[in-house]
Scaffold this motif. Structure first.
Motif, PDB file in Angstrom:
ATOM      1  N   ARG A 284      -5.831  -8.772   9.950  1.00 23.57           N
ATOM      2  CA  ARG A 284      -4.537  -8.881  10.632  1.00 23.57           C
ATOM      3  C   ARG A 284      -4.728  -9.489  12.017  1.00 23.57           C
TER       4      ARG A 284
ATOM      5  N   ARG B 177      -3.370  -3.271  -4.108  1.00 24.74           N
ATOM      6  CA  ARG B 177      -4.574  -3.282  -3.271  1.00 24.74           C
ATOM      7  C   ARG B 177      -5.745  -2.662  -4.024  1.00 24.74           C
TER       8      ARG B 177
ATOM      9  N   TYR C 244      -5.820   7.165   2.525  1.00 23.62           N
ATOM     10  CA  TYR C 244      -4.784   6.618   1.641  1.00 23.62           C
ATOM     11  C   TYR C 244      -5.103   6.898   0.165  1.00 23.62           C
TER      12      TYR C 244
ATOM     13  N   ARG D  47      -8.995  -4.141   8.852  1.00 21.93           N
ATOM     14  CA  ARG D  47      -8.647  -2.801   8.379  1.00 21.93           C
ATOM     15  C   ARG D  47      -9.215  -2.567   6.987  1.00 21.93           C
TER      16      ARG D  47
HETATM   17  C1  IPM Z   1       1.234  -1.825   5.907  1.00 23.14           C
HETATM   18  C2  IPM Z   1       2.332  -0.887   5.498  1.00 23.14           C
HETATM   19  C3  IPM Z   1       1.897  -0.133   4.256  1.00 23.14           C
HETATM   20  C4  IPM Z   1       0.674   0.686   4.616  1.00 23.14           C
HETATM   21  C5  IPM Z   1       2.984   0.739   3.617  1.00 23.14           C
HETATM   22  C6  IPM Z   1       4.231  -0.039   3.329  1.00 23.14           C
HETATM   23  C7  IPM Z   1       2.478   1.428   2.379  1.00 23.14           C
HETATM   24  O1  IPM Z   1       2.673  -0.037   6.545  1.00 23.14           O
HETATM   25  O2  IPM Z   1       0.846  -2.680   5.091  1.00 23.14           O
HETATM   26  O3  IPM Z   1       0.775  -1.719   7.055  1.00 23.14           O
HETATM   27  O4  IPM Z   1       0.799   1.807   5.115  1.00 23.14           O
HETATM   28  O5  IPM Z   1      -0.427   0.203   4.373  1.00 23.14           O
END
Ligand code: IPM
Ligand code: MG
Length: 355
Positions: free
Chosen positions: A105, A95, A140, A133
């Motif tokens: 999504r 990403r 993160y 999102r």
């Molecule tokens: C998502 C998943 C991921 C995230 C994990 C697997 C790192 O939960 O794509 O929603 O937290 O983004």
């Protein structure tokens, strides 16, 4: 020739990827995109073979590719690994290395599945939500981060950080998407507590000036979680931070009956990565019972966003709807009186419908 990187990954990842590829090949046979598929190992299975979750060769393939299809990564086998070696790091690195900041999504309910949801029919009937999102910022990726020694114990730190340009670009994606839908954006934050999301609210409000035709509302994330379950039909587009989007998209998924139905697209503006929202589901891996529909619908999103073929995507969506209409289900969405199919039978049924 358009190059598609296949990051099948772990658990049910390879099983559902196979079905998505089946569908892409079928579409290619009719329309001659000339797709070329190249495997790019990622996740725990890549760690087992190469000692890292994202081998440099896989990253190179992903960078060269026109689009990336990702199955799923992770599993209990790799949970104890050092943080930087865990399967999830592959996903996060892809990403961020590819700049895939916009994660779409869509959570829409297929009519025949209205009774597969754990919520009442009158609550979920007709829902059609798009969660936008932010995917390369926020808590993160914020610095500083880590666990350090602290006063005889330890201290864990993560940082929620957003800059104006990061918020602006994701807000634009949401407003543009709303224009093609019902024209409503709900921006979700925690502006009553977190300064960085107070900035989020301010910037989204500013960008809204360019989108007078779109209706904008704001909601705190705790309330949004509640409203998603109380009255999900009020939502059209939800735009939110990386972590809030992670959480709310799982909740939105369940409204549609199963997380096994939800596709996603992660876009940079020039490149896209497509993956089912569900994880690697190690508990059912290898049994051939996973639902491939999220993967197949992710392939449809690839056709729309990477190959400018929304009509081909529509054909796939219609085929999925027809298969569900005929009463075919996988285990996750099975209800009395329907016919239970395996992963490959479901893929085959959608393919047959497409032909
Ligand atoms: C998502 C998943 C991921 C995230 C994990 C697997 C790192 O939960 O794509 O929603 O937290 O983004
Ligand atoms: Mg998630």
């Amino acid at each position: 020739m358009p190059l598609i990187a296949l990051c099948a990954g772990d658990g049910i990842g390879p099983e559902v990827t196979e079905e998505a590829v089946k569908i892409l090949k079928l579409i290619d046979g009719k329309r001659n995109f000339g797709f070329e598929f190249v495997d790019a190992p990622v996740g725990g299975s890549a760690y087992d073979r190469f000692g890292v979750p994202l081998p440099p060769e896989s990253l190179e393939i992903a960078k060269k590719a026109d689009a990336i299809f990702l199955g799923a990564v992770g599993g209990p086998k790799w949970e104890k690994l050092e943080f930087s070696l865990r399967p999830e790091r592959a996903l996060l690195a892809l990403r961020s290395e590819l700049g895939l900041f916009a994660n779409l999504r869509p959570a829409a309910l297929f009519g025949p599945l209205v009774d597969a949801s754990t919520l009442k029919r009158e609550v979920v009937e007709g829902i059609d939500i798009l969660v936008v999102r932010e995917l390369t910022g926020g808590i993160y990726f914020g610095q500083p981060r880590g666990v350090e020694d602290y006063e005889g114990g330890k201290r864990g730190v993560n940082t929620l950080v957003y800059t104006t340009p990061e918020i602006e670009r994701i807000a634009r994606v949401a407003f543009e998407a709303a224009r093609k839908r019902k024209g409503k954006v709900c921006s979700v934050d925690k502006a009553n507590v977190l300064e960085s999301t107070e900035l989020w609210r301010e910037v989204v409000t500013g960008v809204h000036k360019d989108y007078g035709d779109v209706e904008l509302s704001h909601m705190y994330v705790d309330n949004a979680a509640m409203q998603l379950i109380r009255n999900p039909r009020q939502f059209d587009v939800i735009v939110t931070t990386n972590m809030f989007g992670d959480i709310l998209s799982d909740a939105a998924a369940m409204l549609t009956g199963s997380i096994g139905m939800l596709p996603s697209a992660s876009l940079s503006g020039t490149k896209g990565m497509y993956e089912p929202v569900h994880g690697s589901a190690p508990d059912i891996a290898g049994q051939g019972i996973a639902n491939p529909i999220a993967a197949i619908l992710s392939a449809a999103m690839m056709l729309t966003y990477s190959f400018n073929a929304p009509d081909a995507a529509m054909d796939i969506e219609k085929s999925v709807a027809a298969v569900l209409d005929k009463g075919y289900r996988c285990a996750d969405i099975y209800t009395d009186g329907t016919t239970k199919l395996s992963t490959s039978e479901m893929g085959g049924m959608v393919a047959k419908e497409l032909e």
